[in-house]
Design a protein around this motif. Structure first.
Motif, PDB file in Angstrom:
ATOM      1  N   PRO A  32       0.831  -1.205   0.000  1.00 46.44           N
ATOM      2  CA  PRO A  32       0.000   0.000   0.000  1.00 46.44           C
ATOM      3  C   PRO A  32       0.866   1.257   0.000  1.00 46.44           C
ATOM      4  CG  PRO A  32       0.147  -0.882   2.219  1.00 46.44           C
ATOM      5  CD  PRO A  32       0.918  -1.841   1.332  1.00 46.44           C
ATOM      6  N   ASP A  33       0.206   2.415  -0.006  1.00 49.03           N
ATOM      7  CA  ASP A  33       0.952   3.679  -0.025  1.00 49.03           C
ATOM      8  C   ASP A  33       1.908   3.804   1.151  1.00 49.03           C
ATOM      9  OD1 ASP A  33      -1.074   3.862   1.857  1.00 49.03           O
ATOM     10  OD2 ASP A  33      -1.679   5.899   1.299  1.00 49.03           O
ATOM     11  N   SER A  34       1.510   3.292   2.322  1.00 52.72           N
ATOM     12  CA  SER A  34       2.360   3.423   3.510  1.00 52.72           C
ATOM     13  C   SER A  34       3.691   2.695   3.333  1.00 52.72           C
ATOM     14  CB  SER A  34       1.626   2.891   4.740  1.00 52.72           C
ATOM     15  OG  SER A  34       1.243   1.536   4.547  1.00 52.72           O
ATOM     16  N   ARG A  35       3.669   1.511   2.693  1.00 50.77           N
ATOM     17  CA  ARG A  35       4.919   0.788   2.478  1.00 50.77           C
ATOM     18  C   ARG A  35       5.799   1.507   1.457  1.00 50.77           C
ATOM     19  NH1 ARG A  35       5.976  -5.681   1.852  1.00 50.77           N
ATOM     20  NH2 ARG A  35       8.221  -5.542   1.471  1.00 50.77           N
ATOM     21  N   LEU A  36       5.177   2.002   0.387  1.00 53.02           N
ATOM     22  CA  LEU A  36       5.946   2.750  -0.604  1.00 53.02           C
ATOM     23  C   LEU A  36       6.553   4.004   0.012  1.00 53.02           C
ATOM     24  CD1 LEU A  36       3.610   2.494  -3.733  1.00 53.02           C
ATOM     25  CD2 LEU A  36       5.722   1.229  -3.302  1.00 53.02           C
ATOM     26  N   GLU A  37       5.796   4.678   0.863  1.00 56.76           N
ATOM     27  CA  GLU A  37       6.309   5.891   1.499  1.00 56.76           C
ATOM     28  C   GLU A  37       7.478   5.585   2.416  1.00 56.76           C
ATOM     29  OE1 GLU A  37       2.080   8.373   1.342  1.00 56.76           O
ATOM     30  OE2 GLU A  37       2.649   7.255   3.143  1.00 56.76           O
ATOM     31  N   THR A  38       7.436   4.436   3.093  1.00 62.67           N
ATOM     32  CA  THR A  38       8.560   4.043   3.940  1.00 62.67           C
ATOM     33  C   THR A  38       9.798   3.751   3.097  1.00 62.67           C
ATOM     34  OG1 THR A  38       7.076   3.123   5.615  1.00 62.67           O
ATOM     35  CG2 THR A  38       9.364   2.360   5.631  1.00 62.67           C
ATOM     36  N   LEU A  39       9.617   3.008   2.004  1.00 60.27           N
ATOM     37  CA  LEU A  39      10.750   2.699   1.126  1.00 60.27           C
ATOM     38  C   LEU A  39      11.338   3.964   0.512  1.00 60.27           C
ATOM     39  CD1 LEU A  39       9.299  -0.448  -0.700  1.00 60.27           C
ATOM     40  CD2 LEU A  39      11.222  -0.419   0.910  1.00 60.27           C
ATOM     41  N   LEU A  40      10.480   4.903   0.140  1.00 59.53           N
ATOM     42  CA  LEU A  40      10.962   6.133  -0.480  1.00 59.53           C
ATOM     43  C   LEU A  40      11.567   7.080   0.539  1.00 59.53           C
ATOM     44  CD1 LEU A  40       8.069   6.656  -3.033  1.00 59.53           C
ATOM     45  CD2 LEU A  40      10.457   6.203  -3.595  1.00 59.53           C
ATOM     46  N   ALA A  41      11.125   6.995   1.795  1.00 58.12           N
ATOM     47  CA  ALA A  41      11.741   7.812   2.837  1.00 58.12           C
ATOM     48  C   ALA A  41      13.208   7.437   3.019  1.00 58.12           C
ATOM     49  CB  ALA A  41      10.990   7.644   4.160  1.00 58.12           C
ATOM     50  N   GLN A  42      13.536   6.173   2.749  1.00 62.48           N
ATOM     51  CA  GLN A  42      14.920   5.715   2.822  1.00 62.48           C
ATOM     52  C   GLN A  42      15.696   6.070   1.559  1.00 62.48           C
ATOM     53  OE1 GLN A  42      14.193   1.557   3.380  1.00 62.48           O
ATOM     54  NE2 GLN A  42      13.376   1.805   5.449  1.00 62.48           N
ATOM     55  N   ARG A  43      14.985   6.517   0.526  1.00 59.92           N
ATOM     56  CA  ARG A  43      15.598   6.868  -0.758  1.00 59.92           C
ATOM     57  C   ARG A  43      15.022   8.190  -1.239  1.00 59.92           C
ATOM     58  NH1 ARG A  43      14.435   1.671  -0.040  1.00 59.92           N
ATOM     59  NH2 ARG A  43      16.042   0.100  -0.517  1.00 59.92           N
ATOM     60  N   PRO A  44      15.257   9.265  -0.502  1.00 59.25           N
ATOM     61  CA  PRO A  44      14.620  10.552  -0.836  1.00 59.25           C
ATOM     62  C   PRO A  44      15.014  11.091  -2.210  1.00 59.25           C
ATOM     63  CG  PRO A  44      16.361  10.833   0.814  1.00 59.25           C
ATOM     64  CD  PRO A  44      16.138   9.361   0.676  1.00 59.25           C
ATOM     65  N   HIS A  45      16.165  10.664  -2.731  1.00 53.19           N
ATOM     66  CA  HIS A  45      16.577  11.142  -4.052  1.00 53.19           C
ATOM     67  C   HIS A  45      15.622  10.679  -5.148  1.00 53.19           C
ATOM     68  CE1 HIS A  45      18.310   7.136  -3.540  1.00 53.19           C
ATOM     69  NE2 HIS A  45      18.397   7.033  -4.852  1.00 53.19           N
ATOM     70  N   ILE A  46      15.023   9.494  -4.945  1.00 50.75           N
ATOM     71  CA  ILE A  46      14.080   8.981  -5.944  1.00 50.75           C
ATOM     72  C   ILE A  46      12.772   9.767  -5.889  1.00 50.75           C
ATOM     73  CG2 ILE A  46      12.727   6.980  -6.660  1.00 50.75           C
ATOM     74  CD1 ILE A  46      14.977   5.201  -5.709  1.00 50.75           C
ATOM     75  N   ALA A  47      12.277   9.996  -4.661  1.00 52.47           N
ATOM     76  CA  ALA A  47      11.036  10.775  -4.514  1.00 52.47           C
ATOM     77  C   ALA A  47      11.213  12.180  -5.068  1.00 52.47           C
ATOM     78  CB  ALA A  47      10.626  10.813  -3.038  1.00 52.47           C
ATOM     79  N   ALA A  48      12.360  12.785  -4.814  1.00 54.67           N
ATOM     80  CA  ALA A  48      12.602  14.151  -5.287  1.00 54.67           C
ATOM     81  C   ALA A  48      12.678  14.183  -6.815  1.00 54.67           C
ATOM     82  CB  ALA A  48      13.884  14.695  -4.688  1.00 54.67           C
ATOM     83  N   ALA A  49      13.313  13.186  -7.402  1.00 57.89           N
ATOM     84  CA  ALA A  49      13.451  13.158  -8.859  1.00 57.89           C
ATOM     85  C   ALA A  49      12.107  13.041  -9.559  1.00 57.89           C
ATOM     86  CB  ALA A  49      14.350  12.001  -9.274  1.00 57.89           C
ATOM     87  N   HIS A  50      11.104  12.500  -8.867  1.00 54.46           N
ATOM     88  CA  HIS A  50       9.765  12.332  -9.457  1.00 54.46           C
ATOM     89  C   HIS A  50       8.784  13.402  -8.968  1.00 54.46           C
ATOM     90  CE1 HIS A  50      10.308   8.460 -11.567  1.00 54.46           C
ATOM     91  NE2 HIS A  50      11.274   8.301 -10.690  1.00 54.46           N
ATOM     92  N   GLY A  51       9.311  14.460  -8.360  1.00 53.18           N
ATOM     93  CA  GLY A  51       8.469  15.586  -7.973  1.00 53.18           C
ATOM     94  C   GLY A  51       7.625  15.353  -6.740  1.00 53.18           C
ATOM     95  N   LEU A  52       7.994  14.381  -5.906  1.00 49.85           N
ATOM     96  CA  LEU A  52       7.203  14.089  -4.706  1.00 49.85           C
ATOM     97  C   LEU A  52       7.796  14.734  -3.459  1.00 49.85           C
ATOM     98  CD1 LEU A  52       6.351  10.318  -5.297  1.00 49.85           C
ATOM     99  CD2 LEU A  52       4.911  12.306  -5.714  1.00 49.85           C
ATOM    100  N   LYS A  53       8.882  15.435  -3.619  1.00 44.40           N
ATOM    101  CA  LYS A  53       9.514  16.114  -2.469  1.00 44.40           C
ATOM    102  C   LYS A  53       9.646  17.599  -2.779  1.00 44.40           C
ATOM    103  CE  LYS A  53      10.543  12.738   0.461  1.00 44.40           C
ATOM    104  NZ  LYS A  53      10.089  12.725   1.844  1.00 44.40           N
TER     105      LYS A  53
END
Length: 389
Positions: free
Chosen positions: A368-389
């Motif tokens: 679910p979204d919560s698991r994806l958010e946890t994984l992306l919190a450990q990889r903030p560069h990926i979230a930022a590259a996709h405009g989520l940060k």
């Protein structure tokens, strides 16, 4: 300078650049790769055409193409001279490759300049649509067949016309762009609700992505990060991400980058286009499994992306995916991950747990979204590259 005037100049420049591309493609076969004597009348004509077209490329940040096409007679003689004195003809080869390199460099600068020119105005137009959409829908029922026409819908339509002008051909590749235009054309109440709930979130993310190229840095505040980190910080970190910024394609691309960043995942790849009829087989990968004795094995895993913002993934959707998984292969699919930007219903979770406990293959994992958010919190560069940060 007026924005439209600048865009027209850039459009003409792009057309001139295409003409030079055409001249270069016809001229390349004449470029010597070794000793030769003489020239060629057709090449001389192309060389003259190149010189005539160069004034159509205005400077960009002080640079433009000024070098003529090389003289092939001089090049052929230079190869002979290098052979006579026993030195590598590196500089002669470089001269033959320079026109293509110059065209590529100019095209890069032109694309960057156009993005720079459009970026500020695109931000204003996105804000205009954000503000106008809720007002346009006031009083319109979700299933209303009545045509919706008011000052706000007119403002939104005008904004999209300008956005299309600013983005040019890039607009057509944005996820749900054509859906949004179709809904605006029919303009019934339910069409505008679809725009708000489905089309605009995806198109908005696409506009923001197009405004920044791969070589453009993401905007950051004008601060010294070290000094800021040493100061008194307030607030708390959050895992929640603005999933509405992504379209279906953007969500899959995010998953692709996330999966590739996990060391145990290998050979991550797309299997078919987004929005395929069966809504499945979006991504595949090989998962590496290691045990304490040093044993290693891999299993094939299918990852199905469900970018569902307005509803949760239910048991029938999970069951259909599991059934389809038995038909995929070869190689045999050992696991299925269903990843969603939303939630799973309680019956979906119960169905997956029962399926797994009974030992049925393939094994089902629910992300679910919560698991994806946890994984992306450990990889903030990926979230930022996709405009989520």
């Amino acid at each position: 300078m007026d924005l439209e005037e600048l865009l027209r100049a850039m459009d003409r420049t792009a057309a001139n650049l295409k003409k030079l591309d055409s001249v270069w493609e016809r001229a390349k076969p004449f470029i010597p790769t070794g000793p030769q004597l003489g020239s060629d009348a057709e090449y001389d004509g192309l060389r003259a055409a190149w010189a005539d077209l160069l004034p159509g490329l205005p400077p960009i940040d002080g640079w433009t193409i000024t070098a003529p096409l090389p003289d092939i007679q001089d090049m052929g003689q230079a190869f002979i001279d290098c052979l006579d004195i026993g030195v590598p003809p590196t500089h002669v080869h470089d001269a033959g490759e320079r026109p293509g390199a110059d065209l590529a460099a100019y095209r890069y600068r032109l694309d960057r300049a156009r993005r720079r020119a459009a970026r500020s105005r695109l931000e204003q137009l996105v804000s205009t649509v954000d503000a106008a959409l809720p007002l346009a829908l006031e009083g319109a029922a979700r299933d209303s067949p009545e045509r919706l026409a008011n000052d706000e819908t007119e403002r939104i339509e005008a904004a999209f016309g300008e956005i299309a002008r600013l983005l040019g051909e890039d607009a057509e590749s944005i996820d749900r762009w054509w859906d949004l235009l179709r809904h605006m054309r029919f303009s019934q109440g339910h069409d505008w609700h679809d725009i708000v709930e489905f089309d605009w979130p995806a198109v908005r993310a696409g506009i923001e992505a197009k405004a920044l190229g791969d070589s453009d840095p993401l905007p950051v505040p004008d601060i010294d990060l070290g000094q800021a980190a040493s100061g008194n910080l307030t607030g708390a970190a959050t895992l929640a991400l603005p999933w509405e910024r992504l379209g279906d394609d953007g969500f899959e691309r995010l998953l692709y980058d996330l999966l590739r960043d996990i060391p145990e995942h290998q050979n991550v790849e797309w299997l078919m286009q987004t929005r395929a009829p069966d809504r499945g087989r979006d991504l595949s990968m090989d998962r590496v499994l290691r045990d304490g004795s040093g044993g290693v094995r891999t299993e094939r895993v299918i990852v199905q992306a469900k970018h569902w913002l307005s509803r949760s993934v239910n048991a029938p959707a999970v069951s259909e995916t599991a059934t389809a998984g038995k038909l995929w292969g070869p190689p045999l699919v050992r696991g299925i991950i269903i990843a969603t930007s939303g939630r799973f219903t309680s019956d979906a979770v119960a169905w997956a747990e029962r399926h797994n406990s009974e030992g049925h293959a393939p094994y089902i994992e629910l992300w679910p979204d919560s698991r994806l958010e946890t994984l992306l919190a450990q990889r903030p560069h990926i979230a930022a590259a996709h405009g989520l940060k």
